[in-house]
Write a protein that holds these residues in place. Sequence first.
Motif, mmCIF file in Angstrom:
data_model
loop_
_atom_site.group_PDB
_atom_site.id
_atom_site.type_symbol
_atom_site.label_atom_id
_atom_site.label_comp_id
_atom_site.label_asym_id
_atom_site.label_seq_id
_atom_site.Cartn_x
_atom_site.Cartn_y
_atom_site.Cartn_z
ATOM 1 N N GLU A 1 38.032 37.394 39.435
ATOM 2 C CA GLU A 1 36.798 36.799 38.907
ATOM 3 C C GLU A 1 35.680 36.834 39.942
ATOM 4 N N PRO B 1 43.980 36.075 39.837
ATOM 5 C CA PRO B 1 42.876 35.784 38.913
ATOM 6 C C PRO B 1 41.580 35.368 39.584
ATOM 7 N N VAL C 1 39.849 29.844 35.851
ATOM 8 C CA VAL C 1 40.812 30.930 35.654
ATOM 9 C C VAL C 1 42.207 30.317 35.582
#
Length: 877
Positions: free
Chosen positions: A701, A697, A643
């Motif tokens: 995820e 992020p 990410v």
Amino acid sequence: MFFRKKKQHSMQVKRIPHNDGIDIGIELVSGKDSQELSLPLSKEEIENYYKLPGFQAYVCWEELYDAGLLTDSRLSYEDYYQLLDEETGVELLEQLQLPVEEMNVNGELKLDSLPELAELKLVLKNENAQTIDRIGRRNGAIAVINQQLFLLPGKVYELQKAIEAEYETGYQKIGVCQKLANEAHIDQEDFLENESYHVVDSYDLEMKVHSPNHIELQPVGSTPDETTVLGSPSPVTTYKTSNKRDRFVRTEKISRDIIQLSKKRHITGEEVPLFFENPLAVLPEHDYEFDLEAFSERVRGIIPIEKVRPYSQGDSGIQWFDPEADQPATYDEDFLRTLMEQHPNEQYIQHENKWIYLDPQMRKNLLEEVVEEDQSLKKNFTLDIKDNETDLEYRLEANDTEQVQEYQIPQTLKADLFDHQVEGFQWLCHLEERSRGGLLADDMGLGKTMQVITFLLHQKNQGKLSPTLLVLPVALMENWIEEIRKFAPDLLSSLYIHKGSGRSKSSAHISSYDLIFTTYDTLKIDQLLFGKINFQSIICDEAQNVKSHSSQRSRALRAMKSEFRLAMTGTPVENSLEELWAIMDFVQPGELNSLKEFKQQFIEAADYEGLLKAIQPYYLRRTKEGIFSDRLPKKEIKDPIYVEASKIQKSISESMLQTKETGQIAILNMLMRLRQLYGHPGVIIPEYETLPASEVPKVKEVMSVIDRIKEKDEKVLIFTEFRKLHSIFKRLFMEKYGVSVPIIDGNTANRQGVVKEFNSRLGFGIMLLSPKAAGVGLTITSANHVIHYTRWWNPAVENQATDRAYRIGQEKDVSVYQLITRDAQNFPNGTVEELMHELLENKRELAENVIIPFDMRGVQEMVSSTIISNYSKQLEQ
């Protein structure tokens, strides 16, 4: 028409302070009705309540429960104050609407009785000079005023506890409370101001050395007055200066010590060196508070003690050696023999202003070795050993030094080793260096003999080969000699084969060789002869030949003396796990406890996985297929999920780099903060704790991964060492998924109970764990997904963590996930997470090439060094 207003549901905190702690509860409130909840909520209850206002308070309540800090929902004040020292702890208390700032108070300590009765009272006032007990009430560390809770200062609470405690005398109680009152900045009434009590509850011992055979022990206090008190016949001593008096009070324990010490204040003769070696042998009733190690080191510089022991030196026969000075001793045999004959019952002998310690084995050698053949060998005697079968009578401790080093392949080895053989050689050196035994259990055909021959050459180069005993079946003896002749001919120069009717009957003669080969049956017959020898190493090939633990072969082998022990066998268990116990009781006595305990723990419980873990530090086995291939489902390590760092994370990391921190410690601290930052900005900056997942992020995820796991109705373990991440995740995941999210870290008191609860819940679940604290000793096979949210420095630790789920009992394929943050703007050569991943993957094969890996703790230093080097270059730019 009337419309009835819908009742509003919420969860509210209930707090009831007591003298020893505060009860914390959560109530489910519906209009005017309320229902007290209990820990932990069931899966169905959480699903019903997780969207209610106040649910986060329940999450924090459960977090305290997970950490083992609640006893019947009560948080002790000791744990309360400890939580205040931790950022996460403060947040937990705030969520539970508990005070985290100490109240500004002042007060006075009063005496309402004669001093010997010590009826003390503590009057406290707030910053407005109001007496707290008049405007409210005190319950331990909490003051309740107008239904609001206030936290008293920690030192004030300690003083209050001391006032309520029981003491040996009133004087002692006053002394303790006066000391605490001073620390808490509490005033004392006039009488107590002018009458100070001091409790003497500790002391040091000093020594006066009159001569090498006469020392005197003298108790010393922290002040001259205390020293005088220690020598006084009365437990209470008073000193008067102007209008004030100081009273010193000895505790009963100190008084008992002084009485015992007075009986043995002067130590003379042979008891002097004996006292330095073992104070308990001279003062068996002592309970003295002094540093024995510092005491011993200091005195040895005044009164030398020379320990003389025999050692073999080639063709020159027996020499004498002082291991303390690490050099040969300048005594001949006649002198030492004369000393022994003149002092037949003494181990310490004074000579020329020093003490000589005569080793019992040396005494036996010098006074009995004149007979070349041990007459006892003609008798059918065996050595009676502490066999550890019913009770654990004998245990050999291993050195747990963490230093890892590379050992060079001896240049005299005339062979090229395969990689796994180099690895085995390194493992053997590693064990020997740390005084650990080993079980080399490689499959047939992998070259166990070659690995051991390389190790023997290494020992020869280090001066630690002579004497080494190899015990093996007679059928293998020629094979060993041929292997040595071909690949290590230097070992042939001092090799003795002890077998047949012409074998030596002298222990001294046998021990003069570097290598001694014998068979299991010959060792059994000559066990009294071999039992006298201090071997550097004893190595057993085809160790399964010891058979039963009760056999004479096994008992003779376990009776031998050696610095290092190695068993070699591709089949450590042929008929029963008791055979493995017998081998391990030779390799590392006591490590598997007594045979009785071993049977209960491993055989009766069929705990094969637990057994493998127990022998892991001493066990190396490589097979062609892998010993777990037919027992476990597949383990799939997913491709890393990358990410890109968020704007917030990039901004923070950029500011870190601009500080231009230098030095190893500063860089290591930065690396840790960067790892925390990429995990979640709220770990290092509290105001970012409540960032939505969409703005972090990695969190976004990981929740996508969890969503897919939830769809399968399966469970997941998430590993990270950062406790603040645990806390953030627990609150985030419980609020989103409506499931209990237990935490196991270094503070978790009831790990097995938490795991049992987690395993018992059917369907979807999440557990947060620390890889070190939870990486061993837990079976969590109800989960079949493992997420390494932040990477650990050592791949072996990660493997152990993964194996909480990937172990015997797992019925599903296990998926392993790794999430890695990139930040090309600030770290074009790779973030700390990218570099860690690359280095760890390079080392993973080394960590995984055996089922039970040997110690690879040094990998952490190597990884850290590489990362520091990368970042140092970037910081210089």
